[in-house]
Design a protein around this motif. Sequence first.
Motif: not given
Length: 235
Positions: A65-73
């Motif tokens: 849930g804490f992920v802001k941007d899919i591209r960064d994870f």
Amino acid sequence: MCGRYALTSAPEALRALFAYEENPNFPPRYNIAPTQPIPIVTLTREPGGERRRHFHLARWGFLPGFVKDIRDFPLIINARSETVVGKASFRAAMKRRRCLVPADAYYEWLKLGAGRKVERRPYLFRRADGAPMGLAGLWETWSGADGSEIDTACVLTTAANGATAAIHDRMPAIIEPADFSAWLDCDEIRANEAAELLKPAADDVLTFFEIGPEINKASTDGPRLQEPLRRSLLD
């Protein structure tokens, strides 16, 4: 690691085993790959206290849930059962969003050689009794900044058992039908208690054999992918 699996049982047979309320009608899939939609089974408690199991589709690739941007994870298709209780990425889901991932088979690759001469031979693993499997999973609804939502899921893995260790050192954590309710019940069964179910299957639970390299291509599907590979003595 479990990077491909198959779900080929009839919808009616899966509904009878997992006891979810919905009546989904879906075709057999012999080569399910990461980022594709996968069926998961969850448990909810109704206002009156009644517990009901449900069938959902989720993206295979867990997003905390804490992920802001899919591209960064990074894409998380598997999580190690030994660390899910305490690791920040999975702690909340282990407490509140455990699920089952129905499967009829999964695939692993035997690594031979090293460096440029490495060879990976695919193997199919299924229950020796022919029944579908309930793989332990976690799910999470990821919310984007634009208000969009994506249900995501991953499969939990554990150490290989004595039989499958010859092919790979990890295997999916398989939940036996008698333990489905305990795994899914996030209200009564605490994360630490549920984690005790995440253990290698007994050595006689699974059967496995080598298959052809066509499984390597995610766009390839069909029952031919599960045909045993016949090798000559010279191979």
